[in-house]
Scaffold this motif. Structure first.
Motif, PDB file in Angstrom:
ATOM      1  N   UNK A 269       6.550  37.781 -53.213  1.00  0.00           N
ATOM      2  CA  UNK A 269       6.924  39.196 -53.204  1.00  0.00           C
ATOM      3  C   UNK A 269       5.677  40.078 -53.210  1.00  0.00           C
ATOM      4  N   UNK A 270       4.687  39.780 -54.047  1.00  0.00           N
ATOM      5  CA  UNK A 270       3.515  40.637 -54.193  1.00  0.00           C
ATOM      6  C   UNK A 270       2.613  40.617 -52.960  1.00  0.00           C
ATOM      7  N   UNK A 271       2.519  39.494 -52.275  1.00  0.00           N
ATOM      8  CA  UNK A 271       1.629  39.407 -51.102  1.00  0.00           C
ATOM      9  C   UNK A 271       2.061  40.380 -50.003  1.00  0.00           C
ATOM     10  N   UNK A 272       3.334  40.359 -49.554  1.00  0.00           N
ATOM     11  CA  UNK A 272       3.729  41.361 -48.544  1.00  0.00           C
ATOM     12  C   UNK A 272       3.728  42.790 -49.078  1.00  0.00           C
ATOM     13  N   UNK A 273       3.934  42.969 -50.400  1.00  0.00           N
ATOM     14  CA  UNK A 273       3.818  44.313 -50.973  1.00  0.00           C
ATOM     15  C   UNK A 273       2.414  44.847 -50.728  1.00  0.00           C
ATOM     16  N   UNK A 274       1.412  44.031 -51.013  1.00  0.00           N
ATOM     17  CA  UNK A 274       0.023  44.439 -50.798  1.00  0.00           C
ATOM     18  C   UNK A 274      -0.239  44.752 -49.329  1.00  0.00           C
ATOM     19  N   UNK A 275       0.207  43.891 -48.441  1.00  0.00           N
ATOM     20  CA  UNK A 275      -0.047  44.070 -47.008  1.00  0.00           C
ATOM     21  C   UNK A 275       0.640  45.333 -46.491  1.00  0.00           C
ATOM     22  N   UNK A 276       1.913  45.520 -46.852  1.00  0.00           N
ATOM     23  CA  UNK A 276       2.660  46.683 -46.380  1.00  0.00           C
ATOM     24  C   UNK A 276       2.172  47.975 -47.016  1.00  0.00           C
ATOM     25  N   UNK A 277       1.554  47.892 -48.202  1.00  0.00           N
ATOM     26  CA  UNK A 277       1.087  49.090 -48.902  1.00  0.00           C
ATOM     27  C   UNK A 277      -0.223  49.632 -48.349  1.00  0.00           C
ATOM     28  N   UNK A 278      -0.910  48.861 -47.531  1.00  0.00           N
ATOM     29  CA  UNK A 278      -2.180  49.332 -46.965  1.00  0.00           C
ATOM     30  C   UNK A 278      -1.961  50.606 -46.150  1.00  0.00           C
ATOM     31  N   UNK A 279      -0.892  50.643 -45.359  1.00  0.00           N
ATOM     32  CA  UNK A 279      -0.602  51.819 -44.537  1.00  0.00           C
ATOM     33  C   UNK A 279      -0.406  53.080 -45.358  1.00  0.00           C
ATOM     34  N   UNK A 280       0.503  53.077 -46.354  1.00  0.00           N
ATOM     35  CA  UNK A 280       0.670  54.274 -47.180  1.00  0.00           C
ATOM     36  C   UNK A 280      -0.607  54.706 -47.899  1.00  0.00           C
TER      37      UNK A 280
END
Length: 399
Positions: A215-226
């Protein structure tokens, strides 16, 4: 009558608090660019806040939990922060001065939002209200005021941002004196905090769980944009030409208004789609948002894109927080929530702010937001993998 006023006092407090945020938050990086700072320098300055916040927020939290001094902490934080920010206007061309001011600013500013949220949650529970119903008031006030601030800065100059922020925060400081002590003091039945060492000890079992790590790995990746958007959006708008302050005000108003129904109905959406599917779809919508920005479109398209901005931000945050809370063991729910916020805000913010400046200077905003779009697609794939892993685990359990 007095009881009714007391019940809705935090609505008023949040209303003016987010007006204070609207006075500077969308315009600060634009002001840095106008004063000659490079994209790399702006990125580094914006990375200071998440880094110092990561170090200082547990300290503020422990002080409040041990001594019940939330009101005092808010008064100190809101009383000092705007005057420290005012020092930016005297920094001139001295980059070291900007860095030093940013560090001091982050120390005190790191106490503000988390404490306001904590006091709001306690108030909501005591008065049979929902946190979302109070937080929505902040989205409304931010959206209504940010356009006015943008027009004001276009007419009189961006430097007006500093006295406007001072005035808004002095009002908040005065309102903080009026906060009900019932919601800002420690109760006798509350446990003392575990401290930073205890927090990390509770994090380790969560990080060892494959499901939570997935869960945390894609959270980090997807949060780069915001987080790239937080640091560089106002500089990007100024890069497109024209009077940037007024445009920024309009764009932030649109995204803030778009957040309102999402905050109100996020629970319904999550129940209909499920956590993983919602996170995947929001990440894909985020990819579309960044791709549109990479095209450097006309202002009308940017306005429509901001609707997508408000929806994706609010829904991703609401879904991520609820997933972290609901899928973690009872004794680690607060830690799971904190870990999600640390990854989404602090770690992703530090990474995006520092790398983003170099990307802009190497390939411009097309590369910056094009890369964010690719990362969002990868994040969506990561959430889909998480859903597949959960489905396989359920099948194995039933067989």
């Amino acid at each position: 009558m007095a009881r009714g006023i007391r019940k809705y006092s935090m609505h008023v407090y949040n209303y003016f608090f987010y007006i204070a945020y609207a006075s500077y938050l969308p315009f600060l990086s634009y002001w840095f660019a106008e004063n000659g700072l490079s994209a790399q320098q702006i990125g580094f300055i914006f990375s200071i806040g998440p880094l110092v916040g990561f170090l200082m927020q547990p300290v503020w939290g422990m002080l409040i939990d041990y001594y019940g001094i939330a009101k005092q902490v808010l008064i100190v934080s809101m009383g000092i922060t705007p005057w420290v920010m005012l020092l930016y206007s005297f920094a001139g061309q001295y980059y070291a001065a900007y860095v030093g001011i940013s560090i001091v600013l982050a120390v005190f500013a790191s106490a503000t939002l988390p404490v306001v949220d904590a006091v709001t949650v306690r108030h909501a529970k005591k008065n049979t209200l929902s946190y979302g119903s109070i937080r929505v008031v902040g989205s409304v006030s931010f959206g209504l005021s940010v356009t006015l601030f943008g027009l004001l800065y276009d007419k009189y100059g961006l430097w007006v941002m500093f006295p406007a922020y001072v005035a808004a925060m002095m009002l908040m400081c005065a309102l903080s004196f009026l906060l009900d002590t019932e919601y800002t003091q420690k109760r006798d039945d509350e446990e003392k905090p575990a401290g930073r060492g205890g927090l990390f000890r509770e994090m380790l079992p969560l990080l060892k769980e494959r499901r939570f790590l997935l869960f945390l790995i894609p959270v980090f990746i997807a949060a780069i944009g915001p987080q790239l958007n937080n640091a560089f959006f106002s500089v990007y708008i100024s890069h497109l030409g024209g009077e940037a302050s007024g445009k920024l005000g309009i764009l932030y108003t649109i995204s803030s208004i778009a957040e309102i129904p999402v905050f109100l109905f996020s629970g319904v959406i999550i129940r209909r789609l499920g956590y993983v599917r919602t996170l995947s779809l929001v990440s894909l919508a985020g990819a579309l948002r960044w791709y549109i920005l990479s095209l450097e479109p006309a202002f009308g398209i940017l306005m429509m894109n901001q609707v997508l901005s408000g929806i994706t931000y609010a829904l991703f945050l609401a879904t991520g927080i609820n997933y972290a809370y609901d899928t973690s063991p009872a004794h680690t729910k607060t830690t799971a929530h904190s870990l999600f916020i640390i990854v989404y805000t602090n770690i992703a913010g530090i990474t995006a702010s520092n790398i983003g400046g170099y990307v802009i200077e190497a390939g411009g905003y097309r590369l910056l937001f094009g890369g964010a779009a690719v990362l969002s697609v990868i994040g969506a794939a990561g959430f889909a993998l998480l859903g597949r892993s959960q489905a396989e685990r359920l099948r194995n359990f039933t067989t």
